[in-house]
Design a protein around this motif. Structure first.
Motif, PDB file in Angstrom:
ATOM      1  N   GLU A  15      46.493 -40.899 -34.470  1.00 23.82           N
ATOM      2  CA  GLU A  15      45.271 -41.310 -35.210  1.00 23.82           C
ATOM      3  C   GLU A  15      44.656 -42.262 -34.966  1.00 23.82           C
ATOM      4  OE1 GLU A  15      43.640 -39.156 -36.644  1.00 23.82           O
ATOM      5  OE2 GLU A  15      45.333 -37.723 -37.490  1.00 23.82           O
ATOM      6  N   GLU A  52      37.169 -41.267 -38.027  1.00 19.61           N
ATOM      7  CA  GLU A  52      38.585 -41.705 -37.020  1.00 19.61           C
ATOM      8  C   GLU A  52      39.341 -42.731 -37.959  1.00 19.61           C
ATOM      9  OE1 GLU A  52      40.125 -39.719 -35.413  1.00 19.61           O
ATOM     10  OE2 GLU A  52      38.797 -38.271 -34.838  1.00 19.61           O
ATOM     11  N   ASP A  55      40.759 -41.827 -40.613  1.00 23.16           N
ATOM     12  CA  ASP A  55      42.138 -40.639 -40.583  1.00 23.16           C
ATOM     13  C   ASP A  55      42.996 -41.792 -41.113  1.00 23.16           C
ATOM     14  OD1 ASP A  55      40.945 -38.645 -40.641  1.00 23.16           O
ATOM     15  OD2 ASP A  55      40.867 -37.977 -38.493  1.00 23.16           O
TER      16      ASP A  55
END
Length: 87
Positions: A15, A52, A55
């Motif tokens: 990630e 992102e 995440d």
């Protein structure tokens, strides 16, 4: 390191790498840019960065739940970092 912890660390690395890739796009093309080969409603680089970073936060939550580190540890490090950053 247990297999489960190894998997969580691997997820975190994945990630973070994806977030870094988006940051590279932002530095090259700008925050509001988007992939011109995609549909007109393609997400902007800002949208991709938010996704992102979300995440990354999700994996951090998994690691907290598993006891890999504590909220207190993260908070202390965060406060030290914020104090060092220019305003």
């Amino acid at each position: 390191m247990t297999k489960a912890k190894h998997e969580r660390v691997a997820l975190l690395a994945e990630e973070l790498a994806e977030a870094i890739a988006v940051i590279g796009k932002i530095l090259r093309h700008g925050m509001d840019s988007y992939d011109p080969t995609k549909a007109q409603d393609a997400p902007t680089n800002r949208d991709l960065l938010v996704r992102e970073l979300g995440d990354v936060k999700a994996v951090i939550s998994l690691m907290l739940e598993a006891g890999d580190f504590t909220v207190v540890e993260l908070r202390e490090v965060k406060h030290r970092k914020v104090e060092k950053l220019p305003r």
